[in-house]
Design a protein around this motif. Structure first.
Motif, short mmCIF file in Angstrom:
data_model
loop_
_atom_site.label_atom_id
_atom_site.label_comp_id
_atom_site.label_asym_id
_atom_site.label_seq_id
_atom_site.Cartn_x
_atom_site.Cartn_y
_atom_site.Cartn_z
N VAL A 148 0.84 -1.19 0.00
CA VAL A 148 0.00 0.00 0.00
C VAL A 148 0.88 1.25 0.00
O VAL A 148 0.56 2.23 -0.66
CB VAL A 148 -0.97 -0.01 1.21
CG1 VAL A 148 -1.74 1.29 1.29
CG2 VAL A 148 -1.93 -1.18 1.10
N LYS A 149 1.98 1.20 0.70
CA LYS A 149 2.92 2.33 0.72
C LYS A 149 3.43 2.63 -0.69
O LYS A 149 3.48 3.78 -1.11
CB LYS A 149 4.08 2.05 1.67
CG LYS A 149 5.06 3.21 1.79
CD LYS A 149 6.05 2.97 2.90
CE LYS A 149 7.11 4.02 3.07
NZ LYS A 149 6.74 5.38 2.91
N ASP A 150 3.79 1.57 -1.44
CA ASP A 150 4.26 1.76 -2.82
C ASP A 150 3.14 2.33 -3.70
O ASP A 150 3.39 3.19 -4.55
CB ASP A 150 4.78 0.46 -3.40
CG ASP A 150 6.10 0.02 -2.79
OD1 ASP A 150 6.79 0.86 -2.18
OD2 ASP A 150 6.44 -1.19 -2.93
N GLN A 151 1.92 1.84 -3.51
CA GLN A 151 0.78 2.36 -4.28
C GLN A 151 0.57 3.84 -3.98
O GLN A 151 0.34 4.64 -4.89
CB GLN A 151 -0.49 1.58 -3.94
CG GLN A 151 -0.48 0.14 -4.41
CD GLN A 151 -1.72 -0.59 -3.96
OE1 GLN A 151 -2.82 -0.08 -4.10
NE2 GLN A 151 -1.55 -1.78 -3.40
N TYR A 152 0.66 4.19 -2.71
CA TYR A 152 0.51 5.58 -2.29
C TYR A 152 1.60 6.46 -2.91
O TYR A 152 1.30 7.52 -3.47
CB TYR A 152 0.56 5.67 -0.76
CG TYR A 152 0.59 7.07 -0.21
CD1 TYR A 152 -0.57 7.82 -0.13
CD2 TYR A 152 1.79 7.63 0.23
CE1 TYR A 152 -0.53 9.12 0.38
CE2 TYR A 152 1.83 8.92 0.74
CZ TYR A 152 0.66 9.66 0.81
OH TYR A 152 0.70 10.93 1.30
N GLU A 153 2.83 6.00 -2.86
CA GLU A 153 3.94 6.77 -3.42
C GLU A 153 3.81 6.91 -4.94
O GLU A 153 4.11 7.96 -5.50
CB GLU A 153 5.28 6.14 -3.03
CG GLU A 153 5.60 6.35 -1.56
CD GLU A 153 6.84 5.61 -1.08
OE1 GLU A 153 7.47 4.88 -1.88
OE2 GLU A 153 7.16 5.75 0.11
N HIS A 154 3.35 5.86 -5.59
CA HIS A 154 3.11 5.92 -7.05
C HIS A 154 2.05 6.98 -7.36
O HIS A 154 2.22 7.79 -8.27
CB HIS A 154 2.67 4.55 -7.56
CG HIS A 154 2.26 4.56 -8.99
ND1 HIS A 154 3.16 4.55 -10.04
CD2 HIS A 154 1.03 4.59 -9.57
CE1 HIS A 154 2.50 4.58 -11.18
NE2 HIS A 154 1.22 4.61 -10.92
N LEU A 155 0.98 6.98 -6.57
CA LEU A 155 -0.11 7.94 -6.78
C LEU A 155 0.37 9.37 -6.56
O LEU A 155 0.12 10.25 -7.37
CB LEU A 155 -1.27 7.60 -5.85
CG LEU A 155 -2.58 8.34 -6.08
CD1 LEU A 155 -3.15 8.02 -7.46
CD2 LEU A 155 -3.59 7.94 -5.00
N ILE A 156 1.09 9.59 -5.50
CA ILE A 156 1.55 10.95 -5.19
C ILE A 156 2.60 11.44 -6.20
O ILE A 156 2.66 12.62 -6.53
CB ILE A 156 2.06 11.04 -3.73
CG1 ILE A 156 1.90 12.46 -3.22
CG2 ILE A 156 3.49 10.58 -3.58
CD1 ILE A 156 2.02 12.58 -1.71
#
Length: 188
Positions: A148-156
């Motif tokens: 989820v952290k990687d998904q969040y960073e990708h989104l941001i």
């Protein structure tokens, strides 16, 4: 508004003024207000919307009433329920406006007619559809293989302005986490 559509199309297929006039004749402009629902689950989907300005979300509401956000659409994005639009069936998704929106839309009948009349537009729509398939594949792969952290960073990283325009609760829904989990990711 029409110049924005022309620039978008010409990223893939240059057009003469006459060709663009033909293209534009197949589209209709429509404004929507914030919170307005433009596609409802269970209703037939007739239009594919090109977003000139504003912000929309595509979501599915499950049997328990929980909203699952599939996509955010910002300027220069195409929004519809693709399955319902292309199969001319009822929607399984809902599309609603998170901001006031200016759109140009095309019916499936007009899209097919335009593609028959102007091969450049068939090329354009094929390229746009392929790009959307690739984006969806990337999202699915990220959902099944990234933290989820990687998904969040990708989104941001890829959509920084989204965080200024969308409440955290909607971003949490898009990522499939609670608002509390999102707050922990944002502060980490």
């Amino acid at each position: 508004m029409s110049n924005i559509l022309r620039q978008h199309i010409e990223e893939f297929a240059p057009l003469t003024d006459e060709e663009f006039a033909l293209v534009l004749s197949h589209f209709t402009s429509k404004k929507f207000k914030k919170h307005q629902i433009i596609i409802r689950e269970g209703e037939y989907v007739h239009n594919d919307y090109y977003l000139i300005s504003g912000l929309m979300k595509v979501c599915h509401v499950d049997a328990e009433g929980k909203e699952h956000i599939i996509q955010f659409g910002m300027e220069h994005c195409w929004i519809t329920d693709p399955q319902a639009y292309h199969n001319q069936t009822t929607a399984t998704l809902q599309v609603d406006c998170l901001e006031d929106c200016d759109t140009l839309f095309i019916t499936l009948q007009n899209r097919e007619k335009l593609c028959r009349e102007l091969q450049k537009m068939e090329h354009f729509f094929r390229k746009k559809t392929t790009d959307q398939y690739i984006q969806m594949q990337r999202r699915i792969l990220c959902l099944i293989s990234c933290s989820v952290k990687d998904q969040y960073e990708h989104l941001i990283t890829n959509y920084p302005s989204l965080f200024q325009r969308v409440p955290k609760s909607l971003i949490a829904s898009f990522l499939g986490v609670s608002r509390e989990t999102l707050s922990r990711l944002a502060s980490a």
